[in-house]
Design a protein around this motif. Structure first.
Motif, PDB file in Angstrom:
ATOM      1  N   ASP A  40      42.771  53.391  25.427  1.00 11.51           N
ATOM      2  CA  ASP A  40      41.428  53.764  25.857  1.00 11.51           C
ATOM      3  C   ASP A  40      41.501  54.375  27.260  1.00 11.51           C
ATOM      4  OD1 ASP A  40      38.673  54.079  25.730  1.00 11.51           O
ATOM      5  OD2 ASP A  40      38.233  52.018  26.303  1.00 11.51           O
ATOM      6  N   VAL A  41      40.547  55.236  27.558  1.00 16.06           N
ATOM      7  CA  VAL A  41      40.445  55.876  28.864  1.00 16.06           C
ATOM      8  C   VAL A  41      39.065  55.566  29.433  1.00 16.06           C
ATOM      9  CG1 VAL A  41      40.410  58.073  30.104  1.00 16.06           C
ATOM     10  CG2 VAL A  41      42.003  57.754  28.194  1.00 16.06           C
ATOM     11  N   GLN A  42      39.045  55.105  30.678  1.00 20.18           N
ATOM     12  CA  GLN A  42      37.780  54.868  31.378  1.00 20.18           C
ATOM     13  C   GLN A  42      37.807  55.678  32.669  1.00 20.18           C
ATOM     14  OE1 GLN A  42      37.811  50.629  31.942  1.00 20.18           O
ATOM     15  NE2 GLN A  42      37.053  50.217  29.891  1.00 20.18           N
ATOM     16  N   THR A  43      36.688  56.321  32.961  1.00 25.02           N
ATOM     17  CA  THR A  43      36.625  57.145  34.169  1.00 25.02           C
ATOM     18  C   THR A  43      35.418  56.757  35.009  1.00 25.02           C
ATOM     19  OG1 THR A  43      35.304  58.879  33.128  1.00 25.02           O
ATOM     20  CG2 THR A  43      37.693  59.084  32.949  1.00 25.02           C
ATOM     21  N   ALA A  44      35.554  56.989  36.302  1.00 26.02           N
ATOM     22  CA  ALA A  44      34.452  56.720  37.226  1.00 26.02           C
ATOM     23  C   ALA A  44      34.622  57.604  38.451  1.00 26.02           C
ATOM     24  CB  ALA A  44      34.441  55.251  37.638  1.00 26.02           C
ATOM     25  N   GLU A  45      33.540  57.744  39.190  1.00 28.16           N
ATOM     26  CA  GLU A  45      33.604  58.420  40.479  1.00 28.16           C
ATOM     27  C   GLU A  45      33.367  57.369  41.550  1.00 28.16           C
ATOM     28  OE1 GLU A  45      31.516  61.925  43.151  1.00 28.16           O
ATOM     29  OE2 GLU A  45      30.908  61.683  41.067  1.00 28.16           O
ATOM     30  N   VAL A  46      34.285  57.293  42.500  1.00 26.50           N
ATOM     31  CA  VAL A  46      34.187  56.322  43.587  1.00 26.50           C
ATOM     32  C   VAL A  46      34.468  57.059  44.893  1.00 26.50           C
ATOM     33  CG1 VAL A  46      35.093  54.179  44.562  1.00 26.50           C
ATOM     34  CG2 VAL A  46      34.971  54.447  42.073  1.00 26.50           C
ATOM     35  N   ASP A  47      33.498  57.057  45.774  1.00 25.81           N
ATOM     36  CA  ASP A  47      33.636  57.714  47.086  1.00 25.81           C
ATOM     37  C   ASP A  47      34.109  59.162  46.956  1.00 25.81           C
ATOM     38  OD1 ASP A  47      32.838  55.359  48.349  1.00 25.81           O
ATOM     39  OD2 ASP A  47      34.901  54.636  48.539  1.00 25.81           O
ATOM     40  N   GLY A  48      33.570  59.878  45.974  1.00 20.11           N
ATOM     41  CA  GLY A  48      33.907  61.282  45.787  1.00 20.11           C
ATOM     42  C   GLY A  48      35.242  61.530  45.095  1.00 20.11           C
ATOM     43  N   ASN A  53      41.233  55.054  34.486  1.00 19.71           N
ATOM     44  CA  ASN A  53      41.984  53.897  33.997  1.00 19.71           C
ATOM     45  C   ASN A  53      42.484  54.191  32.593  1.00 19.71           C
ATOM     46  OD1 ASN A  53      41.615  52.033  36.193  1.00 19.71           O
ATOM     47  ND2 ASN A  53      39.495  51.827  35.532  1.00 19.71           N
ATOM     48  N   LEU A  54      43.765  53.960  32.376  1.00 22.20           N
ATOM     49  CA  LEU A  54      44.364  54.084  31.056  1.00 22.20           C
ATOM     50  C   LEU A  54      44.694  52.674  30.582  1.00 22.20           C
ATOM     51  CD1 LEU A  54      45.466  55.896  28.814  1.00 22.20           C
ATOM     52  CD2 LEU A  54      47.611  56.021  30.087  1.00 22.20           C
ATOM     53  N   LEU A  55      44.016  52.246  29.525  1.00 21.66           N
ATOM     54  CA  LEU A  55      44.178  50.888  29.004  1.00 21.66           C
ATOM     55  C   LEU A  55      45.028  50.934  27.739  1.00 21.66           C
ATOM     56  CD1 LEU A  55      41.186  51.293  30.281  1.00 21.66           C
ATOM     57  CD2 LEU A  55      40.868  48.983  29.468  1.00 21.66           C
ATOM     58  N   ILE A  56      46.088  50.154  27.742  1.00 20.28           N
ATOM     59  CA  ILE A  56      46.995  50.099  26.600  1.00 20.28           C
ATOM     60  C   ILE A  56      47.089  48.661  26.125  1.00 20.28           C
ATOM     61  CG2 ILE A  56      49.376  50.411  25.826  1.00 20.28           C
ATOM     62  CD1 ILE A  56      49.624  52.638  27.914  1.00 20.28           C
ATOM     63  N   ASN A  57      46.816  48.452  24.854  1.00 17.45           N
ATOM     64  CA  ASN A  57      47.007  47.155  24.215  1.00 17.45           C
ATOM     65  C   ASN A  57      47.929  47.373  23.025  1.00 17.45           C
ATOM     66  OD1 ASN A  57      45.133  45.222  25.611  1.00 17.45           O
ATOM     67  ND2 ASN A  57      43.686  46.818  25.058  1.00 17.45           N
ATOM     68  N   HIS A  74      46.783  51.119  33.753  1.00 14.93           N
ATOM     69  CA  HIS A  74      47.263  51.968  34.841  1.00 14.93           C
ATOM     70  C   HIS A  74      46.090  52.774  35.368  1.00 14.93           C
ATOM     71  CE1 HIS A  74      51.272  50.853  33.726  1.00 14.93           C
ATOM     72  NE2 HIS A  74      51.748  51.563  34.735  1.00 14.93           N
ATOM     73  N   THR A  75      46.029  52.884  36.685  1.00 14.15           N
ATOM     74  CA  THR A  75      44.926  53.576  37.331  1.00 14.15           C
ATOM     75  C   THR A  75      45.458  54.748  38.132  1.00 14.15           C
ATOM     76  OG1 THR A  75      43.657  51.537  37.477  1.00 14.15           O
ATOM     77  CG2 THR A  75      43.018  53.306  38.972  1.00 14.15           C
ATOM     78  N   GLY A  76      44.736  55.851  38.054  1.00 11.32           N
ATOM     79  CA  GLY A  76      45.039  57.008  38.876  1.00 11.32           C
ATOM     80  C   GLY A  76      43.806  57.392  39.661  1.00 11.32           C
ATOM     81  N   VAL A  77      44.022  57.768  40.912  1.00 11.95           N
ATOM     82  CA  VAL A  77      42.940  58.264  41.747  1.00 11.95           C
ATOM     83  C   VAL A  77      43.245  59.720  42.035  1.00 11.95           C
ATOM     84  CG1 VAL A  77      41.717  58.052  43.948  1.00 11.95           C
ATOM     85  CG2 VAL A  77      42.514  55.998  42.759  1.00 11.95           C
ATOM     86  N   PHE A  78      42.275  60.571  41.746  1.00 15.46           N
ATOM     87  CA  PHE A  78      42.455  62.013  41.843  1.00 15.46           C
ATOM     88  C   PHE A  78      41.351  62.619  42.696  1.00 15.46           C
ATOM     89  CE2 PHE A  78      44.061  60.398  37.866  1.00 15.46           C
ATOM     90  CZ  PHE A  78      45.326  60.963  37.768  1.00 15.46           C
ATOM     91  N   ASN A  79      41.704  63.594  43.499  1.00 11.18           N
ATOM     92  CA  ASN A  79      40.732  64.365  44.258  1.00 11.18           C
ATOM     93  C   ASN A  79      40.539  65.668  43.484  1.00 11.18           C
ATOM     94  OD1 ASN A  79      39.051  65.448  46.144  1.00 11.18           O
ATOM     95  ND2 ASN A  79      40.587  65.622  47.752  1.00 11.18           N
ATOM     96  N   VAL A  80      39.386  65.807  42.855  1.00 14.62           N
ATOM     97  CA  VAL A  80      39.102  66.952  41.993  1.00 14.62           C
ATOM     98  C   VAL A  80      37.810  67.589  42.488  1.00 14.62           C
ATOM     99  CG1 VAL A  80      38.803  67.722  39.614  1.00 14.62           C
ATOM    100  CG2 VAL A  80      40.125  65.652  40.070  1.00 14.62           C
TER     101      VAL A  80
END
Length: 139
Positions: A40-48, A53-57, A74-80
């Motif tokens: 599963d993939v979860q996305t959010a915007e935090v402080d721009g 989040n990539l969830l693997i079960n 696993h979490t990635g933070v990206f400036n896009v």
């Protein structure tokens, strides 16, 4: 037209858990497991920033007997910046997970191996195809 920018700020394992229902030394059957992967993939915007989040079960069994379960987030933070909403959605739902996934695959393999089981190599995932299928399902 705004300048487009894509930067990887950080990638890390947010959560990892492994539970061996049947330890290696109790295995009596030949090692021909079946693995059930839930991704599963979860996305959010935090402080721009874009946080993905990539969830693997994974649940592994042999002949309907559960051997082990694992969870890895696993979490990635990206400036896009500079992308329109449609582009931004595809970047965060498809492109970013494809960047994170190799790190998650390595972590999953290491967790399984360190528990004494033969390595578990997760197959590559086409996140772009998953994204397109999800979009078509909503249409």
């Amino acid at each position: 037209m705004a300048n487009k920018e894509f930067l990887i700020e950080s990638i890390w394992a947010t959560e990892s858990s492994f539970s061996a229902t049947t330890p290696v030394h109790l295995l009596k059957d030949e090692w021909q497991p079946s693995a059930n992967l839930d991704l599963d993939v979860q996305t959010a915007e935090v402080d721009g920033k874009r946080v993905v989040n990539l969830l693997i079960n994974v649940a592994v069994s042999i002949k309907d007997k559960e051997i082990f379960k694992l969870k890895s987030v696993h979490t990635g933070v990206f400036n896009v910046t500079g992308y329109d909403d449609k582009e931004l959605e595809q970047i965060t739902e498809s492109f970013c997970p494809s960047i994170i996934y190799p790190y998650a695959r390595e972590k999953v393999s290491a967790m399984v191996s360190s528990a004494g089981f033969p390595p578990l190599h997760l197959s590559p995932v086409d996140f772009d195809a998953r994204y397109r299928a999800a979009k078509e399902g909503k249409a």
